[in-house]
Design a protein around this motif. Structure first.
Motif, PDB file in Angstrom:
ATOM      1  N   SER A 126      -6.449  -9.612   2.985  1.00  0.00           N
ATOM      2  CA  SER A 126      -6.093  -8.828   1.789  1.00  0.00           C
ATOM      3  C   SER A 126      -6.584  -9.542   0.534  1.00  0.00           C
ATOM      4  O   SER A 126      -6.592 -10.775   0.466  1.00  0.00           O
ATOM      5  CB  SER A 126      -4.575  -8.658   1.688  1.00  0.00           C
ATOM      6  N   GLY A 127      -6.942  -8.748  -0.454  1.00  0.00           N
ATOM      7  CA  GLY A 127      -7.495  -9.317  -1.684  1.00  0.00           C
ATOM      8  C   GLY A 127      -6.470  -9.420  -2.799  1.00  0.00           C
ATOM      9  O   GLY A 127      -5.305  -9.011  -2.650  1.00  0.00           O
ATOM     10  N   ARG A 128      -6.955  -9.928  -3.912  1.00  0.00           N
ATOM     11  CA  ARG A 128      -6.102 -10.138  -5.072  1.00  0.00           C
ATOM     12  C   ARG A 128      -5.520  -8.825  -5.610  1.00  0.00           C
ATOM     13  O   ARG A 128      -4.371  -8.747  -6.023  1.00  0.00           O
ATOM     14  CB  ARG A 128      -6.921 -10.821  -6.167  1.00  0.00           C
ATOM     15  N   ASP A 142      -0.940  -5.317  -6.680  1.00  0.00           N
ATOM     16  CA  ASP A 142      -0.308  -4.021  -6.495  1.00  0.00           C
ATOM     17  C   ASP A 142       1.078  -4.174  -5.864  1.00  0.00           C
ATOM     18  O   ASP A 142       2.059  -3.587  -6.304  1.00  0.00           O
ATOM     19  CB  ASP A 142      -1.235  -3.220  -5.569  1.00  0.00           C
ATOM     20  N   ARG A 143       1.145  -5.034  -4.822  1.00  0.00           N
ATOM     21  CA  ARG A 143       2.418  -5.253  -4.131  1.00  0.00           C
ATOM     22  C   ARG A 143       3.414  -5.941  -5.067  1.00  0.00           C
ATOM     23  O   ARG A 143       4.600  -5.641  -5.071  1.00  0.00           O
ATOM     24  CB  ARG A 143       2.167  -6.171  -2.926  1.00  0.00           C
ATOM     25  N   PHE A 163      -0.700 -17.546  -1.380  1.00  0.00           N
ATOM     26  CA  PHE A 163      -0.717 -16.456  -0.403  1.00  0.00           C
ATOM     27  C   PHE A 163      -1.749 -16.755   0.692  1.00  0.00           C
ATOM     28  O   PHE A 163      -1.496 -16.588   1.879  1.00  0.00           O
ATOM     29  CB  PHE A 163      -1.049 -15.157  -1.138  1.00  0.00           C
ATOM     30  N   LYS A 164      -2.920 -17.248   0.298  1.00  0.00           N
ATOM     31  CA  LYS A 164      -3.986 -17.569   1.262  1.00  0.00           C
ATOM     32  C   LYS A 164      -3.544 -18.712   2.182  1.00  0.00           C
ATOM     33  O   LYS A 164      -3.796 -18.684   3.389  1.00  0.00           O
ATOM     34  CB  LYS A 164      -5.277 -17.959   0.517  1.00  0.00           C
ATOM     35  N   GLU A 168       1.341 -12.047   9.638  1.00  0.00           N
ATOM     36  CA  GLU A 168       1.780 -10.874   8.872  1.00  0.00           C
ATOM     37  C   GLU A 168       2.595 -11.302   7.667  1.00  0.00           C
ATOM     38  O   GLU A 168       3.561 -12.052   7.795  1.00  0.00           O
ATOM     39  CB  GLU A 168       2.622  -9.962   9.775  1.00  0.00           C
ATOM     40  N   ILE A 169       2.202 -10.813   6.518  1.00  0.00           N
ATOM     41  CA  ILE A 169       2.912 -11.194   5.287  1.00  0.00           C
ATOM     42  C   ILE A 169       3.717  -9.992   4.814  1.00  0.00           C
ATOM     43  O   ILE A 169       3.153  -8.931   4.552  1.00  0.00           O
ATOM     44  CB  ILE A 169       1.915 -11.607   4.192  1.00  0.00           C
TER      45      ILE A 169
END
Ligand code: KIV
Ligand code: ZN
Length: 518
Positions: free
Chosen positions: A334-336, A341-342, A362-363, A371-372
């Protein structure tokens, strides 16, 4: 034509809410919550009590500069110093409001203020007049109004309006009123105070008997046009009227109350989660509207009914209050933008730098965990918000051993201003006690642990551990929070977070409690 009224929502999470033990917030946290309240659509944010501490003053000033569409309010007692300080903090706001208060009940007059009724009237008039000299929007609260003699209450309210108050707020300061009584009091004021049409009548209910929402609704049904409330109902003692409950009651039972608010109800759950994360005051599972179980149907009969027709057992839709359909969100790739957005959906508004820092964390987490979940993201963001506080002490490294055979051992290295300090200890009732001792030795800040919890931020054995604690230092309560996939590290981070809050409060000269005592 419909005469549906729009009720003004006055949020006091940052003032009365912050008076919950251990809920004091730093500037970043207050800014974060203020932005979320703006997005939620509250009409007025009571941002603090500027005379109470430099931290409160700064928060009111910063929020006044940042939120241009929302009225920003500062609290003041009825004296010149308080009012001048409130105005100093508010003067750059696009829409400033000064809120002055003075107790009026016989108990407060006699024992707290030692003032005659005449003196109370004179002081209230002087306070409102001074505030009106600064801005047009002035609110007056006769503190403990719910226990004030009706004749005297009418007189104080009339004189405050005469002096220029544009809102008169009726507090049930000790949560003593019942819905019938609160309704009658508002009706009585509306009928008896000759100039009442020159001001908005407001209500401010505490929840000592669990009646704050019911009392606020009774006030609205009898003519109140403003409700003072807090997210998750936090506040002094048992708290204040809960914003999410009172707003959804008016929306769901619009047929009965015939009124509306400007609240974006889909932002209720994210805002509630944000406030819980920031204050450390978790919402009980069965809390109306925002609790985890608020829309969970367990009984077979209910589930069967729901499948046939949702409205058999559901009076509101979960999506209307902001519950997401799923919380499994992001992964390694997943990107920045997805993270941003989340974060927003969770109620956070991050600056570019904050987003970058959270993205890096996060990375790192995504390498450890496939799974985050939302809980992981909220934990990382909260960690970032905690980290940008005046971090005096930070964790450099630690080693902890514990066994059934002997005393625990800790080797702890902390950093302050580029210098490292190490303590080795083999003492205490287990590794956590040992960590407390070592931290105390290094920082020189001694604390009494009042509460300590470790929970997993999400599901799974690889979940991050979130440690939260409440500690006491010189009679004041401070909270701390830390997150790590290692629960001992999470605990050390939580303790340092609390120690840093204590250090910041001592620097701020705010070791004295924020008090609404006159
Ligand atoms: O509860 C109360 O009376 C207050 C006043 C300052 C409005 O919080
Ligand atoms: Zn209050």
């Amino acid at each position: 034509m419909s005469d549906t009224r729009t009720i003004t929502i006055f949020d006091t999470t940052l003032r009365d809410g912050e008076q919950s033990p251990g809920a004091s917030m730093n500037l970043n946290e207050k800014m974060e919550i203020a932005q979320a309240l703006g997005d939620l659509g509250v009409d007025i944010i009571e941002a603090g009590f500027p005379i109470a501490s430099p931290g409160d003053f700064e928060a009111v000033r910063e929020i006044s500069g940042a939120l241009r569409d929302t009225t920003i309010c500062g609290l003041a007692r009825c004296n010149e110093k308080d009012i001048d300080r409130a105005w100093e903090a508010l003067k750059h706001a696009e829409k400033p409001r000064i809120h002055v208060f003075l107790a009026t009940s016989a108990i407060h007059r006699e024992f707290k203020l030692k003032m005659t009724p005449e003196k109370i009237i004179e002081t209230a008039i002087a306070g409102v007049t001074r505030a009106v000299g600064y801005c047009d929007d002035v609110e007056f609260s006769p503190e403990d109004a719910a226990r004030t003699e009706h004749d005297f209450l009418c007189e104080v309210v009339e004189r405050a309006i005469e002096a220029g108050a544009t809102t008169v707020n009726i507090p049930d300061t000790v949560g003593y009123a019942t819905p019938e009584q609160m309704g009658e009091t508002i009706e009585m004021l509306v009928n008896r105070v000759p100039n009442i049409d020159k001001a908005v009548v407001s209500v401010h209910c505490h929840n000592d008997l669990g009646l704050a929402v019911a009392n606020s609704l009774a006030a609205v049904a009898n003519g109140a046009g403003q409700i003072e409330c807090t997210i998750n109902g936090i506040g002094e003692r048992a708290g204040n009227c809960s914003l999410e409950e009172v707003v959804m009651a008016m929306r769901t039972r619009g047929d009965f109350y015939d009124c509306r608010t400007r609240i974006e109800t889909e932002r209720l759950v994210p805002t509630s989660r944000l406030v819980a994360a920031v204050t450390g005051i978790q919402v009980q599972r069965n809390k109306a509207i925002v609790g985890r179980n608020a829309f969970a149907h367990e009984a077979g009969i209910h589930q069967d009914g729901m499948l046939k027709e949702r409205t058999t057992y559901e009076i509101m839709r979960p999506e209307d209050v902001g519950f997401a359909k799923t919380d499994l969100v992001l992964g390694k790739h997943s990107g920045r933008a997805a993270l941003a957005d989340r974060a927003r959906a969770l109620g956070f508004r991050l600056t570019g730098q904050q987003l970058q820092n959270v993205f890096e964390q996060f990375k790192v987490l995504a390498d450890k965990k496939k799974e985050i979940y939302d809980g992981d993201i909220a934990a990382l963001i909260q960690q970032e918000l905690d980290d940008v506080t005046n971090e005096e002490w930070s964790l450099s490294s630690f080693k902890v051993t514990a066994s059934t055979d002997g005393a625990p051992h800790v080797s702890l290295t902390l950093e302050r201003g580029g210098e490292t300090f190490t303590e080795e200890l083999s003492d205490g009732d287990g590794p956590i006690d040992c960590v407390f001792w070592a931290t105390e030795k290094i920082t020189g800040i001694s604390v009494v642990c009042k509460e300590y919890h470790v929970r997993s931020a999400t599901i799974g054995r690889d979940a991050q551990g979130e440690a939260t604690l409440m500690v006491e230092h010189q009679g004041q309560t401070y909270r701390g929070r830390g997150v790590s996939t290692d629960t001992v590290e999470a605990t050390i981070r939580a303790l340092l977070n609390a120690v840093n809050r204590i250090a910041a409060a001592l620097d701020d000269g705010a070791a004295e409690p924020t008090s609404t005592v006159d």
